[in-house]
Scaffold this active site. Structure first.
Site, PDB file in Angstrom:
ATOM      1  N   ASP A 273      36.095  12.269 -92.873  1.00 17.86           N
ATOM      2  CA  ASP A 273      37.090  13.163 -94.610  1.00 17.86           C
ATOM      3  C   ASP A 273      36.763  13.839 -94.895  1.00 17.86           C
ATOM      4  OD1 ASP A 273      39.860  12.312 -95.444  1.00 17.86           O
ATOM      5  OD2 ASP A 273      38.368  12.123 -97.611  1.00 17.86           O
TER       6      ASP A 273
ATOM      7  N   LYS B 112      37.453  18.718 -94.820  1.00 27.00           N
ATOM      8  CA  LYS B 112      38.424  18.524 -96.449  1.00 27.00           C
ATOM      9  C   LYS B 112      37.547  20.232 -96.414  1.00 27.00           C
ATOM     10  CE  LYS B 112      40.092  14.566 -98.952  1.00 27.00           C
ATOM     11  NZ  LYS B 112      39.133  13.460 -99.694  1.00 27.00           N
TER      12      LYS B 112
END
Ligand SMILES: NC(=O)c1ccc[n+]([C@@H]2O[C@H](COP(=O)([O-])OP(=O)(O)OC[C@H]3O[C@@H](n4cnc5c(N)ncnc54)[C@H](OP(=O)(O)O)[C@@H]3O)[C@@H](O)[C@H]2O)c1
Length: 432
Positions: free
Chosen positions: A198, A202
Site C-alpha cells: 500500500d 502511494k
C-alpha cells in the site's frame, strides 16, 4: 452555469463519507454540483445515509457510462475489475474522474491519464495518498516551482499503528496485528498493508509527481514490517532510534530510486515522532528547502474531505493534469542503481558459542565496515541462541549486504539476519 452532476460508485467507508458531505448544508459541495446517482454491490444494505434522492445503479460501469453524469467518483477500490472498468468508461467518454484508489493509479496511472487527456477529461486522486493530508496537491502546486530531490514518508497508517503499539505496550507484532484486525484498523488479509505494498502504491504516485516521471510501481523495492520484532524495537530504542516503515523516492542525476522498508530513525528525525495511525511526508526540494506534511492518513472524514476538495477544484476550474504535467512531458523514470551509502542496523540471532562475535566482526572488517555500537541480550539457560544487534558507521550498502551474506554463511546464525538502514535528522536523504 449549470451544476456538475456527480455519480458515486462505492458506498463503503469513503463513499458514505462523501454522501454525508453532500447532505451537509454547510458543505460547499452543493454550491456548484449536485449528487445525482450512486452505485454499490448491495442495494438493500443500510448505510446510515439517505440514498433515496439519488438514482441507483447496480453496475458501476453503467453509472460511469451514463450521459447524465459529468463527474464519476470511484470509491470501490482494487487495481483492476469493476473500479478500472468504470474509470475507463467514464474517461473514455470525457467525464471527469475523482478516485481514492491508489492501487489503480499506481498500476494504471499513465494509461488513465492518457485517456483523460485524449478525451478532454480530468483525473484527480488527492484521497489516494495520505487520506486527509493534501500531499498530491502540495507536490502538484506548492512544490511545483522547485526541484524535488527526495520524498520520504510514513504512508501506511496500519503499519505505523502496529509499530507504535508494539513500542508503547511491549506486545509482539502478531498480538498487535490481531488486535488491530479485531478493531477494524487492519484488513483480514493484512499483506497489502504490512507487506509494504500500500505504501509502495502511494510512493509510486508521489514520486511520479515530484520527479516529473511516469508512475512506475514495478520499480519500487518493497519490504514490509513482518520481520520487525519487539527485540528490534527495544534495542533500537536503547541506541536512540525508533523503527518506522519509510517510503522513500530519490532523484539522483536524473535517475529515480524508490523503496519501502523499515528503518531506524534517530529520535530527533522529522518522521520519528509521527505516531499511531498518522501519516506524514517530508519533501526535500530546492529552493523550497525541507517541507513536512502531517495528519490523518485514513478514515471516513479525512478521506471524504480530500475527495470533496478534488470535486471543488473541478467545479471551480482549478483541476490540472493528473500528474502535474501533460503526459508527453513526463519521462520514463530511468532506474537508479542503488549505490546507497549509509549507516545500518543489523540484528542477528547467533548460536551461543565462543568466538562467534569475533567471527562476525571479522566479516564486517573484511568489507571495511566499522561497528558503531553493539548490544547483546542476556543469555538465558533454556535458550541456545542469543540476539545481538549492532549498528555500523557509514558504509556502502553493497558492502554491507556482502558482509551480511558472509555472516549468514558462517553457520553461527540461527535465523536469517535482519538489516535496516539508520537515518539521522539533517542527514541528506539522497541515496548516493
Ligand atoms: N478507508 C479509508 O480510510 C481509505 C483511505 C484512503 C483511500 N481509500 C481508498 O478508497 C477506496 C474505497 O475504500 P473504502 O474503505 O471506502 O472501501 P469499502 O469500505 O470496502 O467500500 C467499497 C465499496 O465498493 C462497493 N463495491 C465493491 N465491489 C463492487 C463492485 N464490483 N461493483 C459495485 N460496487 C462495488 C462496495 O459495495 P457494498 O457496500 O454493497 O459491498 C462498497 O460500498 C479504496 O480504493 C481505498 O483504497 C480508503
Amino acid at each position: 452555469m449549470s451544476k456538475l452532476r456527480v455519480g458515486i460508485a462505492g458506498l463503503g467507508t469513503v463513499g458514505r463519507g462523501v454522501v454525508r458531505l453532500f447532505a451537509d448544508d454547510a458543505s460547499r459541495l452543493n454550491e456548484k454540483m449536485q449528487l445525482v446517482a450512486v452505485s454499490a454491490r448491495t442495494a438493500a444494505r443500510d448505510r446510515g445515509v439517505d440514498l433515496t434522492p439519488y438514482r441507483w445503479f447496480d453496475d458501476p460501469v453503467a453509472l460511469a457510462s451514463d450521459p447524465g453524469i459529468d463527474v464519476f467518483v470511484e470509491l470501490i477500490g482494487g487495481s483492476d475489475g469493476a473500479a478500472k472498468a468504470a474509470v475507463e468508461a467514464a474517461l473514455g467518454r470525457g467525464a471527469h474522474v475523482v478516485t481514492a484508489n491508489k492501487a489503480l493509479v499506481a498500476l494504471h496511472g499513465s494509461a488513465l491519464a492518457e485517456s483523460a487527456e485524449r478525451n478532454g477529461a480530468k483525473l484527480l486522486f488527492e484521497a489516494a495518498v495520505g487520506g486527509g493530508v493534501p500531499m498530491v496537491k502540495a507536490l502538484k502546486e506548492s512544490v511545483a516551482g522547485s526541484r524535488a530531490s527526495t520524498v520520504a514518508g510514513i504512508l501506511n497508517g496500519t503499519c505505523n499503528y502496529i509499530l507504535t503499539e508494539m513500542e508503547n505496550s511491549g506486545r509482539s507484532f502478531e498480538a498487535v496485528l490481531s488486535e488491530a484486525q479485531g478493531l477494524g484498523y487492519a484488513e483480514a488479509d493484512p499483506t497489502t498493508d504490512v507487506g509494504g505494498f500500500d505504501a509502495a502504491h502511494k510512493l509510486t504516485i508521489l514520486s511520479a509527481i515530484a520527479f516529473g516521471t511516469r508512475p512506475d510501481f514495478a520499480h519500487v523495492r518493497v519490504e514490509g514490517i513482518e520481520r520487525v520484532t519487539l527485540t528490534d524495537i527495544r534495542l533500537a530504542g536503547k541506541l536512540g532510534y525508533r523503527i518506522k516503515l519509510i517510503a522513500k523516492g530519490s532523484q539522483v542525476d536524473g535517475a529515480v530510486e524508490m523503496h519501502v522498508r523499515p528503518a531506524c530513525l534517530s529520535f530527533d528525525h522529522p518522521l520519528a515522532n509521527v505516531g499511531g495511525s498518522l501519516n506524514a511526508l517530508v519533501v526535500d526540494a530546492e529552493p523550497s528547502g525541507q517541507l513536512t506534511f502531517i495528519g490523518r492518513g485514513a478514515g471516513e472524514g479525512p478521506t471524504a474531505a480530500s475527495v470533496a476538495s478534488d470535486l471543488i477544484d473541478l467545479a471551480e476550474g482549478r483541476a490540472g493534469y493528473a500528474f502535474g504535467k501533460p503526459l508527453t512531458q513526463l519521462g520514463a523514470a530511468p532506474r537508479a542503481t542503488p549505490a546507497e551509502r549509509g549507516r545500518y542496523y543489523l540484528r542477528l540471532l547467533v548460536k551461543d558459542r565462543p568466538g562467534v562475535v569475533a567471527a562476525i566482526s571479522d566479516r564486517l572488517a573484511h568489507e571495511e565496515i566499522s561497528i558503531e555500537s553493539f548490544l547483546q541480550m542476556p543469555v538465558s539457560e533454556k535458550h541456545t541462541a542469543v540476539p545481538i544487534v549492532l549498528t555500523t558507521q557509514t558504509c556502502a550498502r553493497s558492502r554491507m549486504e556482502a558482509a551480511v551474506k558472509a555472516i549468514a554463511a558462517l553457520d553461527v546464525t540461527a535465523e536469517a539476519p535482519f538489516l535496516m538502514p539508520v537515518e539521522h535528522a539533517g542527514q541528506r536523504w539522497s541515496s548516493s
